[in-house]
Design a protein around this motif. Sequence first.
Motif, short mmCIF file in Angstrom:
data_model
loop_
_atom_site.label_atom_id
_atom_site.label_comp_id
_atom_site.label_asym_id
_atom_site.label_seq_id
_atom_site.Cartn_x
_atom_site.Cartn_y
_atom_site.Cartn_z
N LYS A 71 49.57 26.16 -10.29
CA LYS A 71 50.53 27.25 -10.49
C LYS A 71 51.40 27.44 -9.24
CE LYS A 71 47.90 29.94 -13.88
NZ LYS A 71 47.25 31.26 -14.18
N ALA A 72 50.79 27.28 -8.07
CA ALA A 72 51.56 27.41 -6.83
C ALA A 72 52.66 26.36 -6.77
CB ALA A 72 50.64 27.29 -5.63
N ILE A 73 52.35 25.15 -7.20
CA ILE A 73 53.34 24.07 -7.19
C ILE A 73 54.52 24.42 -8.08
CG2 ILE A 73 53.74 21.69 -7.96
CD1 ILE A 73 50.93 21.03 -6.94
N ILE A 74 54.26 25.02 -9.24
CA ILE A 74 55.33 25.42 -10.15
C ILE A 74 56.25 26.44 -9.48
CG2 ILE A 74 55.83 26.63 -12.30
CD1 ILE A 74 53.25 25.43 -13.44
N TYR A 75 55.66 27.44 -8.81
CA TYR A 75 56.45 28.46 -8.14
C TYR A 75 57.26 27.89 -6.97
CZ TYR A 75 54.74 32.60 -10.61
OH TYR A 75 54.50 33.56 -11.56
N LEU A 76 56.65 26.99 -6.22
CA LEU A 76 57.35 26.41 -5.07
C LEU A 76 58.51 25.53 -5.52
CD1 LEU A 76 54.25 25.59 -2.87
CD2 LEU A 76 56.10 27.18 -2.27
N LYS A 77 58.33 24.79 -6.60
CA LYS A 77 59.43 23.99 -7.13
C LYS A 77 60.56 24.89 -7.62
CE LYS A 77 56.87 19.82 -8.43
NZ LYS A 77 56.42 18.94 -9.55
N ARG A 78 60.19 26.01 -8.21
CA ARG A 78 61.20 26.97 -8.66
C ARG A 78 61.96 27.56 -7.46
NH1 ARG A 78 58.83 31.65 -12.24
NH2 ARG A 78 58.24 29.79 -13.44
N LEU A 79 61.22 27.81 -6.39
CA LEU A 79 61.84 28.35 -5.18
C LEU A 79 62.85 27.37 -4.60
CD1 LEU A 79 61.92 30.58 -2.99
CD2 LEU A 79 60.02 29.41 -1.86
N LEU A 80 62.51 26.10 -4.60
CA LEU A 80 63.40 25.09 -4.01
C LEU A 80 64.64 24.84 -4.86
CD1 LEU A 80 60.72 22.56 -2.73
CD2 LEU A 80 62.34 23.87 -1.34
N GLN A 81 64.68 25.36 -6.07
CA GLN A 81 65.88 25.24 -6.90
C GLN A 81 66.93 26.27 -6.54
OE1 GLN A 81 64.40 25.56 -10.91
NE2 GLN A 81 63.52 23.50 -10.94
N LEU A 82 66.54 27.25 -5.71
CA LEU A 82 67.48 28.30 -5.30
C LEU A 82 68.31 27.84 -4.11
CD1 LEU A 82 65.03 31.35 -5.46
CD2 LEU A 82 66.58 30.53 -7.26
N ASP A 83 69.40 28.56 -3.87
CA ASP A 83 70.24 28.32 -2.70
C ASP A 83 69.60 29.04 -1.52
OD1 ASP A 83 72.22 27.67 -0.96
OD2 ASP A 83 73.68 29.12 -1.73
N LEU A 84 68.81 28.31 -0.74
CA LEU A 84 67.99 28.91 0.31
C LEU A 84 68.54 28.61 1.69
CD1 LEU A 84 64.51 27.76 -1.03
CD2 LEU A 84 65.57 29.99 -1.39
N PRO A 85 68.23 29.46 2.67
CA PRO A 85 68.50 29.11 4.07
C PRO A 85 67.72 27.86 4.43
CG PRO A 85 67.94 31.44 3.85
CD PRO A 85 67.63 30.80 2.54
N VAL A 86 68.24 27.08 5.36
CA VAL A 86 67.60 25.82 5.72
C VAL A 86 66.15 26.04 6.16
CG1 VAL A 86 67.62 23.87 7.34
CG2 VAL A 86 69.76 24.69 6.34
N SER A 87 65.93 27.10 6.95
CA SER A 87 64.58 27.34 7.47
C SER A 87 63.57 27.60 6.35
CB SER A 87 64.58 28.52 8.44
OG SER A 87 65.07 29.69 7.79
N LEU A 88 63.97 28.38 5.34
CA LEU A 88 63.06 28.66 4.23
C LEU A 88 62.89 27.41 3.37
CD1 LEU A 88 61.31 30.37 2.47
CD2 LEU A 88 63.35 31.36 1.41
N ARG A 89 63.93 26.64 3.18
CA ARG A 89 63.83 25.41 2.40
C ARG A 89 62.84 24.44 3.05
NH1 ARG A 89 66.13 23.15 -1.68
NH2 ARG A 89 67.55 24.93 -1.89
N VAL A 90 62.89 24.34 4.38
CA VAL A 90 61.97 23.47 5.10
C VAL A 90 60.53 23.94 4.92
CG1 VAL A 90 61.21 22.76 7.40
CG2 VAL A 90 63.63 22.64 6.79
N ASP A 91 60.32 25.24 5.09
CA ASP A 91 58.96 25.79 4.98
C ASP A 91 58.41 25.63 3.57
OD1 ASP A 91 59.04 26.47 7.61
OD2 ASP A 91 59.41 28.60 7.29
N ALA A 92 59.25 25.87 2.56
CA ALA A 92 58.81 25.73 1.18
C ALA A 92 58.48 24.26 0.88
CB ALA A 92 59.89 26.24 0.23
N SER A 93 59.27 23.35 1.42
CA SER A 93 59.02 21.92 1.22
C SER A 93 57.70 21.51 1.85
CB SER A 93 60.17 21.10 1.81
OG SER A 93 61.39 21.39 1.16
N LEU A 94 57.41 22.04 3.03
CA LEU A 94 56.15 21.73 3.71
C LEU A 94 54.96 22.25 2.92
CD1 LEU A 94 57.17 22.49 7.41
CD2 LEU A 94 56.38 20.28 6.54
N LEU A 95 55.08 23.48 2.44
CA LEU A 95 53.98 24.07 1.69
C LEU A 95 53.77 23.33 0.37
CD1 LEU A 95 51.89 26.31 1.82
CD2 LEU A 95 53.52 27.83 0.70
N LEU A 96 54.86 22.96 -0.29
CA LEU A 96 54.76 22.21 -1.53
C LEU A 96 54.14 20.84 -1.28
CD1 LEU A 96 55.29 21.72 -4.51
CD2 LEU A 96 57.66 21.14 -3.94
#
Length: 255
Positions: A26-51
């Motif tokens: 379930k966490a993977i689904i949410y993180l993939k959804r998060l990365l589909q948004l227009d995010l700041p670079v720092s948050l995109r990096v962190d979300a990618s690492l966690l995913l």
Amino acid sequence: MNGEVRFADGIWNRSCTLLEAGQVDKAIIYLKRLLQLDLPVSLRVDASLLLADALRMKGEYLSARQHVKAALASDPDDAALHHMLGHLHDEDESGNRQRALKHLRQAVKLAPDSSECHRALGDFLFQNRNSKRGLEHLKTAVELDPDNLDHLRNLIQALVEEGKEAEARKKLQEIQFRMGKAHPTVQSLWNELAYAVTLRSQNHSKRISTVPLLKAVPAVDNDSSDESDACILRFDSAHSSRYSSKRKQPRPRKK
């Protein structure tokens, strides 16, 4: 913009909560959804690492590497991304050892004060027939963070495997003098030393890697009891993650 930030915060917090509860899928689904948004670079990096770490838990190394490489395209000078990508290659039986070494070295270059980067590179080199250079990086990791139990354990194991038991004992005696004989860390390390010596005497050549991966932990200050803050990816003080739901402005990411 504030609404978008709050929405991203909500998905981030939900992802971390699911991971802490062991609901990786379930966490993977949410993180993939998060990365589909227009995010700041720092948050995109962190979300990618966690995913990537969540995918690693499921053994999906190729997919994990793809997400880290995508994040590297946005920020090629992020040491944590190089560290993660190097470890994903190293841990995966189908990974590329040369690429693992390349990224682990780049992580040290970008974050020379990171004890985690030095330990990861040192452990890789030691296990891949470059014990001299590996020991140098393992010793550097201990110098940078002398109270880190994992760093000390790796160094002691490496010294024993190299037949340098006297040096390993001397290092432990120095730690014992600094922390006290009754300190639980000291007692644990003496046990680790005894175990490593026993393994070597029984001709057990393969040691267990203790290289840590990035993990989501509550972003709580030492002087605060508030546990409602967003989870962050904690690496070490040299390059900890940048994102928190309470921040008002992005922090510069240049190391």
